[in-house]
Design a protein around this motif. Structure first.
Motif, mmCIF file in Angstrom:
data_model
loop_
_atom_site.group_PDB
_atom_site.id
_atom_site.type_symbol
_atom_site.label_atom_id
_atom_site.label_comp_id
_atom_site.label_asym_id
_atom_site.label_seq_id
_atom_site.Cartn_x
_atom_site.Cartn_y
_atom_site.Cartn_z
ATOM 1 N N GLY A 1 24.344 9.314 25.674
ATOM 2 C CA GLY A 1 23.513 10.138 24.806
ATOM 3 C C GLY A 1 22.017 9.927 24.984
ATOM 4 O O GLY A 1 21.230 10.876 24.894
ATOM 5 N N HIS B 1 25.653 5.632 19.168
ATOM 6 C CA HIS B 1 26.608 4.680 18.596
ATOM 7 C C HIS B 1 26.737 3.475 19.515
ATOM 8 O O HIS B 1 27.263 2.429 19.141
ATOM 9 C CB HIS B 1 27.966 5.344 18.321
ATOM 10 C CG HIS B 1 28.983 5.177 19.392
ATOM 11 N ND1 HIS B 1 28.965 5.874 20.575
ATOM 12 C CD2 HIS B 1 30.059 4.351 19.459
ATOM 13 C CE1 HIS B 1 29.977 5.492 21.328
ATOM 14 N NE2 HIS B 1 30.660 4.578 20.690
ATOM 15 N N ASP B 2 26.234 3.619 20.757
ATOM 16 C CA ASP B 2 26.236 2.507 21.704
ATOM 17 C C ASP B 2 25.163 2.772 22.762
ATOM 18 O O ASP B 2 24.439 3.757 22.672
ATOM 19 C CB ASP B 2 27.626 2.364 22.358
ATOM 20 C CG ASP B 2 27.952 3.525 23.296
ATOM 21 O OD1 ASP B 2 27.155 4.478 23.395
ATOM 22 O OD2 ASP B 2 29.009 3.464 23.940
ATOM 23 N N ASP C 1 24.841 2.995 27.029
ATOM 24 C CA ASP C 1 25.658 3.068 28.245
ATOM 25 C C ASP C 1 24.804 2.870 29.491
ATOM 26 O O ASP C 1 23.761 3.515 29.637
ATOM 27 C CB ASP C 1 26.342 4.444 28.328
ATOM 28 C CG ASP C 1 27.101 4.819 27.059
ATOM 29 O OD1 ASP C 1 28.180 4.247 26.848
ATOM 30 O OD2 ASP C 1 26.605 5.669 26.282
HETATM 31 MN MN MN Z 1 27.015 6.298 24.299
#
Ligand code: MN
Ligand code: TTP
Ligand code: MN
Ligand code: MN
Length: 371
Positions: free
Chosen positions: A194, A203-204, A206
């Protein structure tokens, strides 16, 4: 056919990869509603309904102006009867009773709370829900046997449900880069997911890691995670080994989202910058760090463009890229390669632009892939 003055005829492709979808758009009241119904369908393991609502929302995200009347929807793809009814309700009553009832429903709330725990999917949540568990507190009381991932999810529930900011993503990027370069100078780290699409929160975080000399990346990931572990920068890590060479089912199913790269799902212990100056604060009320989900994927250089395209998302964009490839081009796309099924040959690419060209699609930059 004659058009009235206020009618706009849209020419919009039915595949998300044929459209530009910016992050900010003009129809959030409709897309929020449709995405809640999509989420509820996902939580009820109804994949068909989930995708149908997501597609409808995605079409509205790509519109250059707000929808003001039902006629504005003329000619748009992917808007089924149900989605149109929801849009109509919102236009007429300012809201949808179905959406509000879903939002208030016990099952929706419980499933959302339970799947909000790292390591808990729909199947597990559904089983717990049937046993009367509806939230984190119930789960802790029930004293069930949890795997290591779920234990981490419970322990850091609050942190992991807090959005990760761009600044936090950047800081983690610097840490990952430092670790990788200490162990393999010349390796390259790319932020994907994202944040690469321009999202301000996630949410995380990457990352893809590669090295221009293919083969040098082998064995890197356990060393990187060990380096981080030794410096007390990790709260959880689980490495999944590369299974690409053993894979016999290539070309993979076009809808398959899972790839076979060596990757690590982890939780970082991120020191908060303001905490350093507050070392004297011994109250011990809140920790001086934040738990943050981080995914690190190791990619052989020749597959980098495919991995980048596959890990940038959005999930619907990815899904439609694969569907477009299969249904319109007779090709099979995944995060490793593109295979022309008719000619029985792989199509090489060293950039995302080349992959779009192979697929006969106009190039869409990451920040317009927010389908
Ligand atoms: Mn992500
Ligand atoms: P996510 O990190 O789940 O989603 P996101 O980064 O778009 O959004 P968020 O802010 O919520 O983190 O996945 C990122 C992309 O990676 C997504 O397009 C799907 C892809 N992906 C794979 O290709 N293989 C995998 O095994 C997983 C978990 C994700
Ligand atoms: Mn996500
Ligand atoms: Mn991720």
């Amino acid at each position: 056919q004659r058009l009235t003055a206020c009618t706009v005829v849209h020419t919009m492709g039915a595949y998300a990869c044929q459209r530009k979808t910016p992050l900010e758009h003009h129809n959030t009241i409709f897309t929020d509603a449709l995405l809640l119904l999509a989420e509820n369908a996902e939580l009820c393991a109804n994949e068909g309904r989930n995708v149908a609502f997501k597609r409808a929302a995605s079409v509205l995200k790509a519109l250059p102006r707000p929808v003001r009347q039902m006629e504005d929807l003329q000619g748009l793809p992917c808007l089924g009867e149900h989605s149109q009814r929801v849009i109509k309700d919102i236009l007429e009553h300012g809201g949808s009773s179905e959406v509000e009832m879903t939002r208030q429903s016990e099952k929706y709330q419980a499933m959302k709370a339970l799947t909000g725990i790292f390591g808990v999917g729909v199947k597990t949540a559904e089983r717990w829900y049937r046993e009367g568990i509806q939230d984190l507190a119930d789960l802790v009381t029930a004293d069930l046997k949890l795997n290591r991932e779920q234990q981490t999810g419970v322990k850091y529930y609050d942190h992991l449900n807090m959005p990760v900011t761009e600044a936090e993503a950047r800081t983690i990027g610097q840490i990952v880069e430092k670790a990788v370069h200490a162990l393999l100078p010349g390796a390259e780290i790319t932020l994907t997911g994202g944040f690469r699409r321009g999202k301000k929160t996630g949410h995380d975080v990457d990352f893809l890691v590669t090295h221009p000399e293919e083969g040098r990346e082998e064995g890197l990931l356990p060393k990187v995670m060990g380096w981080l572990e030794a410096r007390d920068l990790l709260l959880y890590q689980k490495i999944n080994k590369n299974s690409y060479l053993e894979a016999k089912e290539w070309p993979a199913r076009p809808s398959s989202n899972m790839d076979r790269f060596e990757r690590c799902f982890s939780v970082f212990k991120l020191e908060c910058p303001w905490a350093a100056s507050e070392k004297s604060n011994q109250s011990g009320e809140s920790p001086s760090w934040k738990a943050v989900r981080v995914d690190i994927v190791v990619v052989p250089f020749s597959q980098l463009a495919f991995a980048l395209l596959g890990w940038t998302g959005s999930q619907l964009f990815e899904r439609d890229l694969r569907r477009w490839a299969a249904q319109e081009k007779g090709m099979s796309l995944n995060s490793h390669a593109l295979y022309d099924t008719k000619r029985k040959q792989y199509l090489r690419a060293s950039s995302e632009e080349e992959i779009f060209a192979h697929l006969g699609l106009e190039y869409i930059p990451p920040w317009e892939r927010n389908a």
